[in-house]
Design an enzyme around this catalytic site. Structure first.
Site, PDB file in Angstrom:
ATOM      1  N   SER A 101       2.199   6.535 -11.020  1.00  0.00           N
ATOM      2  CA  SER A 101       1.110   5.615 -10.693  1.00  0.00           C
ATOM      3  C   SER A 101      -0.050   6.311  -9.990  1.00  0.00           C
ATOM      4  CB  SER A 101       1.669   4.454  -9.857  1.00  0.00           C
ATOM      5  OG  SER A 101       0.731   3.436  -9.678  1.00  0.00           O
ATOM      6  N   ASP A 239      -6.085   3.463 -11.884  1.00  0.00           N
ATOM      7  CA  ASP A 239      -5.226   4.473 -11.275  1.00  0.00           C
ATOM      8  C   ASP A 239      -4.588   5.302 -12.385  1.00  0.00           C
ATOM      9  OD1 ASP A 239      -3.591   2.420 -12.203  1.00  0.00           O
ATOM     10  OD2 ASP A 239      -2.063   2.747 -10.682  1.00  0.00           O
ATOM     11  N   ASP A 241      -1.816   5.457 -14.069  1.00  0.00           N
ATOM     12  CA  ASP A 241      -1.197   4.852 -15.247  1.00  0.00           C
ATOM     13  C   ASP A 241      -1.919   3.592 -15.696  1.00  0.00           C
ATOM     14  OD1 ASP A 241      -0.345   3.336 -13.065  1.00  0.00           O
ATOM     15  OD2 ASP A 241       1.625   2.926 -13.931  1.00  0.00           O
ATOM     16  N   ASP A 243      -2.527   0.617 -14.520  1.00  0.00           N
ATOM     17  CA  ASP A 243      -2.085  -0.765 -14.343  1.00  0.00           C
ATOM     18  C   ASP A 243      -2.788  -1.434 -13.163  1.00  0.00           C
ATOM     19  OD1 ASP A 243      -0.788   0.559 -12.272  1.00  0.00           O
ATOM     20  OD2 ASP A 243       1.203  -0.250 -12.701  1.00  0.00           O
TER      21      ASP A 243
END
Length: 445
Positions: A101, A239, A241, A243
């Site tokens: 993340s 960010d 990834d 999400d």
């Protein structure tokens, strides 16, 4: 939480337990068995741009095929892309995302989605953990196959863009998009196209070690500077990834998840699309968010930290909108997990429909000064409220702030950190109160 699974899958420093090839292979075997039990035929694997991603991808894939289950490699794709394809690909039984993340490049993680794009329950994680940490698995004679899905990104981006018809809008917004040198680097230009937007991209040249480095949703200064320099209408930061979404308004001011959630909830209610008139957020949400929901006469449900907790409460209450101040936002009638690009498109929709700039829309809530400091602690994470110096410091600050603020102290679910969050009536007092608690933690823990 168990030995391996935190609040969002398995996470740690790459090439260090538990993020080793050996454990990734065992995880793959356990996931393969889980897939077989659900009578499905394959596991899909996506990753962000970290240098360790392909190493872990290979280990996971090896473990999965060794128990006779096929693997479909998606390549670099956002976490919500894996969630979507876990549902869209009929033969898929489990989806895996390799990402840490918003963490630095040297960390990595394994997020697991069951069929339908829902993250595993606590019981499912516990069962997987038993298999991963248990004795060697008896291997079958049949071995699975590994194939590449060349259309994974395009399937995900088309799933998003077909929901919005911005072509009919006469106004062409000027955007700056920060891809965090992460998973959004390649798909964002397919979503925010130049024929619909006057768009420029920054931090979209990943090299394996620059993901989240002074960019993205955690570091918006560069995005703010670009927005002001280019007289843009809006800045969007994802960010690693993709999400999460954090926005920057036309003046360069950062607009965090709570305010974005309030804007979208208000618009949904005005449009008659706020199912059951309820919105879910977490204990980390700003006091101002709750006040805004009360003023809008929207029922506000509060749950624990993590988008999985948000989703659980949304299902319990029938809510279609929920999220976190960190920028995770879930729109349950369209996605099963936080989706930065979907959140961005919905925000753009509000701006175009209302013909109002983000700075005006953000007035929907007043943000209380909030200070969040992470303190490194021992990995054993003892009960800090049983440590007199820490407990006393927390009680003193709570007494000092009274009804004009609040204190929230909790361990990170993914790192050896104790997170201290204080909200108060003004910035300096809030920071002093937060530092008082942090100093007590540093001295005693």
């Amino acid at each position: 939480m168990g030995q391996l699974f935190g609040t969002d899958g398995i996470r740690g420093r790459a090439n260090t337990y538990p993020m080793t090839c050996e454990l990734a292979m065992k995880t793959g075997q356990a996931v393969g068995i889980l897939t077989q039990r659900s009578s499905n035929k394959c596991v899909i694997i996506g990753r962000d741009t970290r240098i360790s991603g392909q190493m872990l991808e290979s280990a996971l894939a090896a473990g999965i095929v060794s128990v006779g289950v096929d693997v479909m490699i998606l390549g670099v794709i956002p976490t919500p892309g894996v969630a979507y394809l876990s549902s869209a690909i009929e033969s898929c039984g489990v989806g895996i995302m390799i990402s840490a993340s918003h963490n630095p490049y040297y960390d990595n993680g394994i997020k697991i989605f069951q069929k339908g794009g829902i993250k595993l329950s606590d019981d499912q994680e516990a069962n997987l953990e038993k298999m991963i940490l248990g004795p060697p698995i008896d291997l079958p004679s049949q071995i699975g196959a590994i194939v590449a899905a060349d259309d994974a990104q395009s399937r995900y981006t088309q799933f998003l863009v077909k929901k919005f018809d911005f072509q009919k809008k006469q106004r062409k917004l000027k955007l700056v998009i920060d891809a965090a040198n992460g998973a959004a680097s390649f798909c964002a230009p397919q979503i925010f196209t130049s024929d619909i937007f006057d768009v420029s991209f920054i931090h979209n040249q990943p090299n394996g070690t620059n993901i989240n480095e002074e960019c993205g949703s955690q570091h918006t200064k560069d995005l703010s500077d670009h927005v002001k320099k280019n007289n843009a209408n809006l800045g969007l930061a994802f960010d690693g990834d993709a999400d999460r979404l954090i926005a920057v308004d036309e003046t360069g001011l950062q607009i965090t998840g709570d305010t974005l959630l309030a804007i979208l909830a208000k618009f949904a209610k005005q449009s008659g699309k706020l199912e059951n008139n309820v919105v879910v957020s977490t204990v980390m949400s700003n006091v101002g968010f709750g006040n805004a929901m009360a003023q809008l006469e929207i029922k506000h449900e509060i749950t624990g930290v993590g988008d999985r907790k948000v989703l659980e409460r949304m299902k319990e209450t029938g809510a279609l909108i929920g999220g976190e101040d960190s920028g995770h936002m879930i729109f349950l009638d369209e996605q099963t997990t936080g989706d930065g690009a979907l959140s961005a498109l919905k925000l753009i929709e509000v701006m175009l429909e209302t013909q109002r700039p983000l700075s005006e829309l953000a007035k929907v809530m007043s943000v209380y000064p909030q200070v969040l400091i992470n303190v490194e602690v021992d990995a054993s994470k003892p009960d800090f409220m049983k440590v007199p110096m820490v407990a006393d410091a927390i009680k003193e600050v709570e007494s000092q702030l009274g009804k004009q603020g609040r204190v929230l102290v909790r361990y990170s679910g993914t790192q050896p950190l104790l997170r201290v969050m204080v909200e108060g009536p003004e910035e300096e007092l809030t920071r002093q109160c937060c530092e008082k608690i942090c100093e007590a933690i540093r001295r005693s823990l």
